[in-house]
Design a protein around this motif. Structure first.
Motif, short mmCIF file in Angstrom:
data_model
loop_
_atom_site.label_atom_id
_atom_site.label_comp_id
_atom_site.label_asym_id
_atom_site.label_seq_id
_atom_site.Cartn_x
_atom_site.Cartn_y
_atom_site.Cartn_z
N ASN A 147 19.36 1.02 -0.64
CA ASN A 147 18.04 0.81 -1.62
C ASN A 147 17.77 -0.52 -1.21
O ASN A 147 18.46 -1.32 -1.33
CB ASN A 147 18.28 1.48 -3.10
CG ASN A 147 18.46 2.85 -2.59
OD1 ASN A 147 17.40 3.67 -2.71
ND2 ASN A 147 19.27 2.76 -3.00
N LEU A 148 16.54 -0.87 -0.96
CA LEU A 148 15.90 -2.35 -1.29
C LEU A 148 14.51 -2.73 -1.07
O LEU A 148 14.15 -1.84 -1.24
CB LEU A 148 16.92 -3.55 -0.16
CG LEU A 148 15.97 -3.12 1.82
CD1 LEU A 148 14.74 -3.90 1.82
CD2 LEU A 148 16.93 -3.40 2.31
N GLU A 149 13.89 -3.24 -1.71
CA GLU A 149 12.51 -3.39 -2.44
C GLU A 149 11.77 -5.60 -1.61
O GLU A 149 13.15 -6.29 -1.70
CB GLU A 149 12.50 -4.08 -3.44
CG GLU A 149 12.63 -2.23 -4.17
CD GLU A 149 12.82 -2.30 -5.43
OE1 GLU A 149 12.32 -0.71 -5.86
OE2 GLU A 149 12.18 -3.08 -6.60
N VAL A 150 10.93 -4.65 -1.42
CA VAL A 150 10.30 -6.22 -0.98
C VAL A 150 9.03 -6.12 -1.78
O VAL A 150 8.17 -6.00 -1.21
CB VAL A 150 10.40 -6.96 0.22
CG1 VAL A 150 9.54 -8.09 1.05
CG2 VAL A 150 11.47 -6.30 1.75
N ARG A 151 8.59 -7.23 -2.71
CA ARG A 151 7.48 -8.17 -3.18
C ARG A 151 6.77 -8.00 -1.91
O ARG A 151 7.17 -10.01 -1.00
CB ARG A 151 7.67 -8.40 -4.55
CG ARG A 151 8.79 -7.91 -5.55
CD ARG A 151 8.82 -8.53 -6.89
NE ARG A 151 9.50 -7.91 -7.56
CZ ARG A 151 10.85 -8.14 -8.29
NH1 ARG A 151 11.28 -9.34 -6.71
NH2 ARG A 151 11.57 -7.48 -7.97
N GLU A 152 5.36 -8.39 -2.15
CA GLU A 152 4.39 -8.97 -1.20
C GLU A 152 4.62 -10.80 -1.95
O GLU A 152 4.87 -11.03 -3.04
CB GLU A 152 3.35 -8.52 -1.83
CG GLU A 152 1.99 -9.44 -1.00
CD GLU A 152 1.01 -8.91 -1.41
OE1 GLU A 152 -0.59 -9.95 -0.64
OE2 GLU A 152 0.13 -7.89 -1.80
N GLY A 153 4.53 -11.19 -0.90
CA GLY A 153 5.07 -12.65 -0.81
C GLY A 153 6.77 -13.67 -0.70
O GLY A 153 6.76 -14.77 -1.08
N GLU A 154 7.27 -13.04 -1.20
CA GLU A 154 9.42 -13.05 -0.87
C GLU A 154 9.38 -12.89 0.39
O GLU A 154 8.63 -12.74 1.53
CB GLU A 154 9.24 -11.74 -1.43
CG GLU A 154 9.07 -11.91 -2.98
CD GLU A 154 10.38 -10.58 -3.62
OE1 GLU A 154 11.23 -11.20 -5.02
OE2 GLU A 154 10.42 -9.47 -3.14
N ILE A 155 10.47 -13.99 0.20
CA ILE A 155 11.72 -14.14 1.40
C ILE A 155 12.62 -13.26 1.35
O ILE A 155 13.09 -13.99 -0.10
CB ILE A 155 11.46 -15.42 2.05
CG1 ILE A 155 9.90 -16.00 2.38
CG2 ILE A 155 12.51 -15.40 3.59
CD1 ILE A 155 10.53 -17.69 2.83
N VAL A 156 12.75 -12.26 1.42
CA VAL A 156 14.05 -11.82 0.68
C VAL A 156 14.61 -12.12 2.42
O VAL A 156 15.03 -11.43 3.56
CB VAL A 156 13.67 -10.69 0.66
CG1 VAL A 156 15.46 -9.43 1.01
CG2 VAL A 156 13.03 -10.02 -0.17
N ALA A 157 16.08 -12.05 1.86
CA ALA A 157 17.29 -12.52 2.96
C ALA A 157 18.59 -10.48 2.88
O ALA A 157 18.91 -10.82 1.87
CB ALA A 157 18.71 -13.21 3.03
N ILE A 158 19.07 -10.64 4.25
CA ILE A 158 19.99 -9.66 3.97
C ILE A 158 21.11 -9.99 4.94
O ILE A 158 21.02 -10.56 5.82
CB ILE A 158 19.44 -7.96 4.67
CG1 ILE A 158 18.20 -7.90 4.39
CG2 ILE A 158 20.60 -6.91 5.12
CD1 ILE A 158 17.37 -6.73 5.03
N LEU A 159 22.26 -10.10 4.25
CA LEU A 159 23.08 -10.80 4.94
C LEU A 159 24.30 -10.41 5.18
O LEU A 159 24.42 -9.25 4.39
CB LEU A 159 23.89 -11.97 3.36
CG LEU A 159 23.02 -13.14 3.11
CD1 LEU A 159 23.50 -13.78 1.77
CD2 LEU A 159 21.68 -13.65 3.93
N GLY A 160 25.49 -10.13 5.76
CA GLY A 160 26.48 -9.61 5.69
C GLY A 160 27.26 -9.87 8.10
O GLY A 160 26.71 -10.51 8.71
N ALA A 161 27.87 -9.80 7.51
CA ALA A 161 28.81 -10.15 8.87
C ALA A 161 28.48 -8.38 9.83
O ALA A 161 27.40 -7.77 9.94
CB ALA A 161 30.75 -9.04 8.60
#
Length: 235
Positions: free
Chosen positions: A22-36
Motif C-alpha cells: 500500500n502506498l500513496e502519492v499526494r499531488e505536488g509531492e516527490i515520493v521515494a521508494i528505497l530498497g535493495a
C-alpha cells in the motif's frame, strides 16, 4: 489523493513478488521508494504504468482504476515512466525521441510547447536536437529519457533509478532539475538506490524489502532513522 496503490500483489509466473503493498502519492509531492536489488521497486513502477498486471489489489489515479486499463491509456490519463537503463532509441535523433514521447497527444501546438519546455530544462538537448541519441553521453541520455516522458505532460512522473551509472556531479544536476520539474507542477514517484540523494530530494519515502513495504515516513525522519542509515546510507 492523486495516486493510491491498495493491497497490490504481483506475480511472475507462479512466484509472488509483491505481497500486498500500500502506498500513496499526494499531488505536488516527490515520493521515494528505497530498497535493495530484488525488493520489488521496479515491479511496483511497472505495474502502476500498466506494463505488468496485478494478481490482486488496485491502483487508482484520482480514483480512476488504472489496473483495468492498458498502458497507453494510463499515459493518456497522466502517468509517464522513465525506465531503468534509459531505453532511448539510439538510431533516432534527440528530437525524434522526444516526439515519440508525445505520441498520445493530438495537439501540435501543445507538442511544440512541451518540446520547448524540455529544452529549457535541459539546454544541452536543444544543442543536440539533430544528433543521434546513441551518440550522447550517459548523462545526456538520462536527460533525454526524462524529457521524452515529460512530452506527454504527465501529472505523475515515474522514475526508475535515474542516477544509475552516472558521475556524482551529473546526479546532482539531474536531481536539481527534478526538483525544478516538481516545482512546475509535476508530481514525482522515484525509485532510487542512491538513498541519500533520493531522500534529500523527496518529501516522503517508503522502504521496501522482498516485496513488502516495511517503513513509511517523511524523508527527514527516514534520513535520521538509524536502521535506514545503517542499511542504505552507509553508517
Amino acid at each position: 489523493m492523486l495516486l493510491q496503490v491498495v493491497d497490490l500483489k504481483v506475480k511472475y509466473g507462479n512466484i509472488e513478488v509483491l505481497h500486498g503493498i500500500n502506498l500513496e502519492v499526494r499531488e505536488g509531492e516527490i515520493v521515494a521508494i528505497l530498497g535493495a536489488n530484488g525488493a520489488g521497486k521496479s515491479t511496483t513502477l511497472m505495474t502502476i504504468s500498466g506494463i505488468l498486471k496485478p494478481s490482486h489489489g488496485g491502483i487508482y489515479l484520482d480514483k480512476t482504476p488504472l489496473h483495468k486499463l492498458p498502458a497507453h491509456e494510463i499515459v493518456k490519463l497522466g502517468i509517464a515512466q522513465v525506465p531503468e537503463g534509459r531505453r532511448i532509441f539510439g538510431t533516432l535523433t534527440v528530437r525524434e525521441n522526444l516526439k515519440l514521447g508525445a505520441f498520445t497527444r493530438r495537439n501540435d501546438a501543445g507538442t511544440a510547447a512541451a518540446e520547448e519546455w524540455v529544452y529549457e530544462l535541459f539546454p544541452i538537448l536543444a544543442e543536440r536536437r539533430e544528433q543521434l541519441a546513441g551518440t550522447l553521453s550517459g548523462g545526456e541520455q538520462q536527460m533525454l529519457a526524462i524529457g521524452r516522458a515529460l512530452m506527454s505532460r504527465p501529472k505523475i512522473l515515474l522514475l526508475d533509478e535515474p542516477s544509475l551509472g552516472l558521475a556524482p556531479i551529473l546526479v546532482k544536476s539531474i536531481f536539481q532539475t527534478l526538483r525544478e520539474i516538481n516545482q512546475q507542477g509535476v508530481t514525482i514517484l522515484l525509485v532510487e538506490q542512491n538513498a541519500r540523494a533520493a531522500l534529500k530530494l523527496a518529501h516522503r519515502g517508503y522502504v521496501m524489502e522482498v516485496g513488502n513495504i516495511v517503513l513509511a515516513d517523511t524523508a527527514e525522519q527516514l534520513l535520521a532513522n538509524p536502521e535506514v542509515q545503517q542499511a542504505y546510507l552507509g553508517g
